[in-house]
Design a protein around this motif. Structure first.
Motif, PDB file in Angstrom:
ATOM      1  N   GLU A 121       0.842  -1.193   0.000  1.00  0.00           N
ATOM      2  CA  GLU A 121       0.000   0.000   0.000  1.00  0.00           C
ATOM      3  C   GLU A 121       0.879   1.244   0.000  1.00  0.00           C
ATOM      4  OE1 GLU A 121      -2.739  -0.235   3.174  1.00  0.00           O
ATOM      5  OE2 GLU A 121      -3.658   1.695   2.721  1.00  0.00           O
ATOM      6  N   GLU A 122       1.924   1.192   0.838  1.00  0.00           N
ATOM      7  CA  GLU A 122       2.848   2.321   0.958  1.00  0.00           C
ATOM      8  C   GLU A 122       3.489   2.645  -0.390  1.00  0.00           C
ATOM      9  OE1 GLU A 122       3.955   5.117   3.412  1.00  0.00           O
ATOM     10  OE2 GLU A 122       3.287   3.295   4.421  1.00  0.00           O
ATOM     11  N   VAL A 123       3.979   1.605  -1.046  1.00  0.00           N
ATOM     12  CA  VAL A 123       4.628   1.800  -2.344  1.00  0.00           C
ATOM     13  C   VAL A 123       3.636   2.398  -3.338  1.00  0.00           C
ATOM     14  CG1 VAL A 123       5.669   0.635  -4.324  1.00  0.00           C
ATOM     15  CG2 VAL A 123       6.322  -0.017  -2.009  1.00  0.00           C
ATOM     16  N   GLY A 124       2.423   1.862  -3.318  1.00  0.00           N
ATOM     17  CA  GLY A 124       1.390   2.373  -4.219  1.00  0.00           C
ATOM     18  C   GLY A 124       1.127   3.843  -3.988  1.00  0.00           C
ATOM     19  N   MET A 125       1.051   4.213  -2.683  1.00  0.00           N
ATOM     20  CA  MET A 125       0.793   5.613  -2.355  1.00  0.00           C
ATOM     21  C   MET A 125       1.898   6.506  -2.890  1.00  0.00           C
ATOM     22  SD  MET A 125      -1.985   5.963  -0.595  1.00  0.00           S
ATOM     23  CE  MET A 125      -2.101   7.085   0.768  1.00  0.00           C
ATOM     24  N   VAL A 126       3.133   6.089  -2.660  1.00  0.00           N
ATOM     25  CA  VAL A 126       4.268   6.888  -3.121  1.00  0.00           C
ATOM     26  C   VAL A 126       4.218   7.032  -4.638  1.00  0.00           C
ATOM     27  CG1 VAL A 126       6.774   6.940  -3.368  1.00  0.00           C
ATOM     28  CG2 VAL A 126       5.750   6.321  -1.183  1.00  0.00           C
ATOM     29  N   PHE A 127       3.915   5.926  -5.321  1.00  0.00           N
ATOM     30  CA  PHE A 127       3.834   5.957  -6.772  1.00  0.00           C
ATOM     31  C   PHE A 127       2.749   6.935  -7.223  1.00  0.00           C
ATOM     32  CE2 PHE A 127       2.305   4.270 -10.854  1.00  0.00           C
ATOM     33  CZ  PHE A 127       3.486   4.355 -11.566  1.00  0.00           C
TER      34      PHE A 127
END
Ligand SMILES: Nc1ncnc2c1ncn2[C@@H]1O[C@H](COP(=O)(O)OP(=O)(O)OP(=O)(O)O)[C@@H](O)[C@H]1O
Ligand SMILES: [Mg+2]
Lengths: 379, 255
Positions: A121-127
């Motif tokens: 989820e974190e990676v997705g948010m950053v992306f």
């Protein structure tokens, strides 16, 4: 078990006999004194098997908010233990104060559930944020281009006073630092070169080396870095503060375009000033080289002739074009970061930091692209 | 209140550069009273307040709290002097990088030996007083203007100082909250004998809380009226002052 404690002029004693706890508070219960009594009170209240609590407050002469907190603490302990609490002898005034603090008005809320986001989820948010960030940037550049064209068509619409004051702040006032750094860099380059070239007896080529590297590369680059640190961060902080103070919103609601009023003069001024500063950086850099050459025993005229022969107008202009582009990148990044500021004082600081960091990253990337382009163009 | 005044202002003149803002003001604030500073917008009320707390140095004259001058006292004595009062600024001036709870805990942490548990309880109680307990963990940037003001009052009261300076505490609050705030001021002044110096424009609030008012004049830069608000309304010989107090005529009666 009996505890007694004097603290300045407040006293506490706790008497525990067979589950019946008798607390006595007296004297001045204030911020200065309560801190020392508190641990003792807690110790008494944490004892096991308490069946009843009685608090004698007849000796309390003064009781401020901290004292009230102590009463509330005892009250809560009683509630937690499920026993009756009787407070005796508290003066009416203070009892009235205590009524100001009904438990319901300051109950602990359940601790914030921040919820640990999982890694994906974190990676997705950053992306997502990055993608939106780019969209933002492109949209902003479009907006700015439109505003710039409008200004070109109607130069009278340019806020000339703002333009001049920004030009002064970002240009004229940067001269001393640019001059000093340029001079030092020229000096250092020449010195480094001297160590190397002396091995071949080729000291005269120091002039080539200094002249080329300063005009093509280092002059524009140090200028850009100084401008990013001085001007880019200032733009971000200024516009960020205006954003926090709702000044930007005020522009918008008055039907005025903040980009035209605030961004265009800044971008224009900083973009035009950067090449001028780069010229100074170049000149001072060469002067630094001259000092080293003089030190090695070459007459000044030899150095100057050599530099003039080696550094072509194309080299010089190429450096200035780079500086122009750097100026544009820095000022737009500064303004964009400023306009995208969040809320609060720390947000302004964050914007300024972001402006400088992204400016420098962009400068380096652009510099690389220029190197490739110049290579293929044969410049 | 014949006892010695707690604050004495003697011939104080304030300037910003060449601009005269306050001209030779002299007045006293009695211990435990609620002292209200009035005047039109821009007449120098906030300026006066900032001079009284020693933030700005007066151009001339002196300000004393008991016998210590807020102008000349230095070093450890100044620290002790500053601890005696709490201030709420017109804009709130909460620390933007801390939550409301941390804002209030900060002075408790720095100046007392209270433990964390005690500090947080006190801070929560103060927030409860101003009706903000539910916002303890909010950042100042995430609450409204009026809420900031209330939180700032809570912070000013954190150390239960002897004197509280409040710059327009009830401006921007709804009438009910403003009224509760007035009650709180009166209660604190009565039970803890806290002295209040309040700048306010709210007529109902003035009638309700003020023991004494002074009114500043933007033109002459001096005090044009001093005394009990109801008396000034009825008997002051300056027409502008009577007008000021009569603006919302009759409101005084329902307080
Ligand atoms: N930092 C400053 N520099 C110069 N002049 C100032 C400064 N602060 C205030 N002034 C001037 O001093 C005068 C008094 O300002 P002050 O803020 O004390 O007014 P006020 O009575 O508190 O007004 P308000 O009711 O609107 O808060 C004003 O005319 C203002 O222009
Ligand atoms: Mg003011």
């Amino acid at each position: 078990m009996r505890k007694q404690r004097h603290s300045a002029d407040a006293t506490f004693s706790g008497d525990t006999t067979g589950g019946r706890v008798q607390l006595t508070l007296s004297g001045r219960l204030g911020v200065e004194t309560v801190g020392r009594l508190w641990p003792d009170v807690r110790r008494v209240l944490e004892a096991k098997g308490i069946q009843s609590l009685a608090l004698d407050a007849s000796g309390v002469e003064y009781c401020d908010g901290a004292g009230m907190a102590l009463f509330v603490y005892v009250r809560r302990a009683a509630a937690r233990l499920g026993v009756e609490l009787s407070i005796g002898g508290l003066k009416d005034d203070f009892a009235g104060m205590l009524d100001l603090y009904p438990e319901a008005t300051f109950e602990e809320q359940p601790p914030e559930t921040k919820g640990v986001r999982d890694f994906i989820e974190e990676v997705g948010m950053v992306f997502a944020e990055t993608v939106c960030g780019w969209r933002d940037h492109v949209a902003f550049l479009g907006e700015l281009t439109v505003a710039m064209f409008k200004t070109l068509l109607h130069p009278a619409g340019l806020r000339i006073k703002d333009f001049l004051s920004v030009a002064e702040a970002s240009g004229a006032r940067a001269l001393p630092i640019i001059g000093m750094l340029g001079f030092l860099i020229g000096l250092i380059m020449a010195f480094q070169g001297a160590v190397l070239m002396a091995q071949f007896g080729a000291e005269i080529y120091i002039a080539d080396f200094v002249g080329m590297s300063i005009t093509r590369e280092l002059g524009p680059l140090i200028t850009a870095i100084i401008v990013a640190g001085r001007t880019g961060s200032a733009f971000a902080a200024e516009l960020g503060t205006m954003k926090v103070n709702e000044e930007i919103d005020a522009f918008t609601t008055m039907g005025l375009d903040p980009v035209r009023f605030l961004v265009v003069p800044r971008v224009l001024a900083a973009t035009l000033m950067t090449p001028l500063l780069a010229i100074f950086a170049n000149l001072f850099g060469m002067a630094g080289g001259a000092v080293v050459m003089r030190g090695l025993g070459f007459p000044l005229v030899t150095y100057v002739n050599r530099v003039v022969a080696v550094v072509s107008a194309v080299d010089f202009m190429g450096g200035l074009v780079k500086a122009l582009v750097f100026g544009l990148l820095i000022s737009t990044a500064g303004c964009l970061c400023g306009l995208r500021t969040g809320e609060g004082a720390s947000a302004v600081g964050n914007s300024a930091t972001r402006a400088v960091v992204s400016s420098i990253v962009m400068i380096v990337i652009a510099d690389g692209l220029f190197a490739v382009a110049f290579y293929f163009l044969g410049i | 209140m014949q006892n010695k005044p707690i604050i004495t202002v003697e011939g104080m003149t304030a300037r910003y550069g060449d601009v005269l803002v306050l001209d030779e003001l002299t007045f006293e604030v009695a211990r435990g009273e609620i002292f209200v500073i009035l005047g039109g917008s821009g007449c120098g009320k906030s300026t006066l307040l900032k001079h009284m707390i020693g933030l700005y140095e007066p151009y001339a004259g002196d300000i004393k709290i008991d016998d210590a001058s807020v102008v000349t006292t230095q070093g450890a004595e100044r620290d002790a002097l500053i601890r005696r009062f709490g201030v709420m600024y017109q804009s709130g001036a909460l620390f933007g990088s801390m939550t409301l709870l941390e804002n209030i805990c900060l002075p408790l942490e720095e100046f007392t030996d209270l433990g964390k548990e005690a500090r947080e309880l006190i801070a929560r109680m103060k927030l409860g007083l101003v009706g903000l307990a539910d916002y303890a963990h909010h950042m100042p940037s995430a609450i409204s203007g009026g809420m900031k003001k209330r939180a700032a009052i809570a912070r000013a009261m954190a150390l239960d100082p002897e004197i509280l300076f409040l710059d327009e505490p009830s401006a921007g609050l709804d009438p009910i909250t403003a009224d509760e705030l007035d009650e709180l001021i009166i209660q604190l002044s009565r039970t803890l004998n806290i002295t209040f110096v309040v700048v306010t424009h709210e007529l109902p609030s003035i009638y309700k809380i003020a023991d004494r008012v002074i009114m500043l004049d933007a033109r002459t830069k001096k005090i044009i009226a001093e005394g009990d608000p109801a008396e000034l309304r009825d008997t002051c010989d300056n027409e502008w002052v009577r007008d000021f107090f009569n603006r919302k005529g009759g409101v005084a009666n329902n307080s």
